[in-house]
Design a protein around this motif. Structure first.
Motif, PDB file in Angstrom:
ATOM      1  N   TYR A  20       0.843  -1.191   0.000  1.00  0.00           N
ATOM      2  CA  TYR A  20       0.000   0.000   0.000  1.00  0.00           C
ATOM      3  C   TYR A  20       0.879   1.243   0.000  1.00  0.00           C
ATOM      4  O   TYR A  20       2.074   1.174   0.263  1.00  0.00           O
ATOM      5  N   THR A  21       0.261   2.363  -0.301  1.00  0.00           N
ATOM      6  CA  THR A  21       0.964   3.644  -0.285  1.00  0.00           C
ATOM      7  C   THR A  21       0.611   4.353   1.011  1.00  0.00           C
ATOM      8  O   THR A  21      -0.575   4.566   1.305  1.00  0.00           O
ATOM      9  N   GLY A  22       1.612   4.683   1.793  1.00  0.00           N
ATOM     10  CA  GLY A  22       1.410   5.386   3.055  1.00  0.00           C
ATOM     11  C   GLY A  22       0.977   6.824   2.815  1.00  0.00           C
ATOM     12  O   GLY A  22       1.009   7.325   1.685  1.00  0.00           O
ATOM     13  N   ARG A  23       0.575   7.492   3.888  1.00  0.00           N
ATOM     14  CA  ARG A  23       0.109   8.884   3.771  1.00  0.00           C
ATOM     15  C   ARG A  23       1.184   9.816   3.228  1.00  0.00           C
ATOM     16  O   ARG A  23       0.889  10.827   2.630  1.00  0.00           O
ATOM     17  N   ASN A  24       2.441   9.444   3.422  1.00  0.00           N
ATOM     18  CA  ASN A  24       3.545  10.279   2.921  1.00  0.00           C
ATOM     19  C   ASN A  24       3.905   9.938   1.476  1.00  0.00           C
ATOM     20  O   ASN A  24       4.885  10.441   0.942  1.00  0.00           O
ATOM     21  N   GLY A  25       3.105   9.053   0.840  1.00  0.00           N
ATOM     22  CA  GLY A  25       3.338   8.696  -0.554  1.00  0.00           C
ATOM     23  C   GLY A  25       4.354   7.592  -0.762  1.00  0.00           C
ATOM     24  O   GLY A  25       4.648   7.230  -1.893  1.00  0.00           O
ATOM     25  N   VAL A  26       4.906   7.041   0.312  1.00  0.00           N
ATOM     26  CA  VAL A  26       5.915   5.987   0.222  1.00  0.00           C
ATOM     27  C   VAL A  26       5.230   4.623   0.139  1.00  0.00           C
ATOM     28  O   VAL A  26       4.309   4.331   0.905  1.00  0.00           O
ATOM     29  N   GLU A  27       5.680   3.792  -0.808  1.00  0.00           N
ATOM     30  CA  GLU A  27       5.163   2.429  -0.936  1.00  0.00           C
ATOM     31  C   GLU A  27       5.622   1.609   0.262  1.00  0.00           C
ATOM     32  O   GLU A  27       6.794   1.668   0.651  1.00  0.00           O
ATOM     33  N   ARG A  28       4.692   0.854   0.846  1.00  0.00           N
ATOM     34  CA  ARG A  28       5.002   0.038   2.023  1.00  0.00           C
ATOM     35  C   ARG A  28       4.449  -1.366   1.858  1.00  0.00           C
ATOM     36  O   ARG A  28       3.600  -1.605   1.013  1.00  0.00           O
TER      37      ARG A  28
END
Length: 177
Positions: free
Chosen positions: A45-53
Motif C-alpha cells: 500500500y501507499t502510506g500517507r507520505n506517498g511511500v510504498e510500504r
C-alpha cells in the motif's frame, strides 16, 4: 463436511505459528526443502507520505504447502523461528479456511474495494468477496477496514487497506455477504 485443500501435486496446506517479525525468513527457508511451497499474505500500500510500504496481513503465521510425512513434520517444526505447527499432527487446513487465506494473499495483489451506505460497509471488489466474511470496522479517513473470517485457529479479524468507492460509482452491483 471438512474437505482439505490440495494442489495438483497433492500437496496440502499447513499453518506454522512463527515468531512475529520472522515470517519472511521462515517463508523463504521453507523453499530450501525443494518440494514445498510457502504462502505469506502481504499487503502492499501507499502510506500517507506517498511511500510504498508492505506489511504482513497475519503476523505470526506462515502457510506451507507440502506432502506431509513424519520427516517433513520434523523439518518444519525445527525451522528457526517456528513456534509450532497449528492443529493435530498431519492435520491439514480445511478447504474453506485455506480459501480465506488465499483471498488474503490475493488481496495484497488486487486490493479490496468497499462502499459505505449509511453505517454499513460492504466489500464490492477484490478477492475478499470470494469468501465468507464480515466487515467489523471501517475507517474511511485512514482507508482501512477490519474483516472477520474463518482462518486456521478460528475466527480472526484482519485489518487491511481498502479503496472506498462513492455509492453509485461502483463497477458492479453490491453483493450481500
Amino acid at each position: 463436511m471438512n474437505h482439505k485443500y490440495h494442489d495438483s501435486q497433492r500437496r496440502e496446506w499447513y499453518a506454522l505459528h512463527v515468531r512475529t517479525g520472522e515470517e519472511r525468513d521462515v517463508a523463504m527457508d521453507v523453499y530450501q526443502f525443494g518440494d514445498t511451497d510457502s504462502l505469506l499474505p502481504i499487503e502492499r500500500y501507499t502510506g500517507r507520505n506517498g511511500v510504498e510500504r508492505e506489511r504482513v496481513l497475519m503476523p505470526g503465521y506462515v502457510f506451507v504447502g507440502c506432502v506431509m510425512t513424519a520427516d517433513m513434520w520434523q523439518r518444519l517444526r525445527h525451522l528457526r523461528g517456528v513456534l509450532r505447527i497449528l492443529g493435530e499432527p498431519y492435520e491439514a487446513i480445511p478447504e474453506e479456511q485455506m480459501a480465506a487465506v488465499m483471498a488474503l494473499y490475493w488481496h495484497g495483489v488486487n486490493g479490496t474495494q468497499v462502499v459505505r451506505v449509511g453505517s454499513a460497509t460492504q466489500v464490492i471488489g477484490g478477492a475478499i468477496m470470494e469468501v465468507a466474511h464480515e466487515v467489523t470496522c471501517a475507517d474511511e479517513r485512514q482507508g482501512i477496514i477490519t474483516v472477520a473470517m474463518e482462518l486456521p485457529g478460528g475466527t480472526r479479524e484482519v485489518t487491511m487497506h481498502a479503496e472506498f468507492i462513492t455509492p453509485g460509482e461502483e463497477k458492479g452491483q453490491m453483493q450481500a455477504n
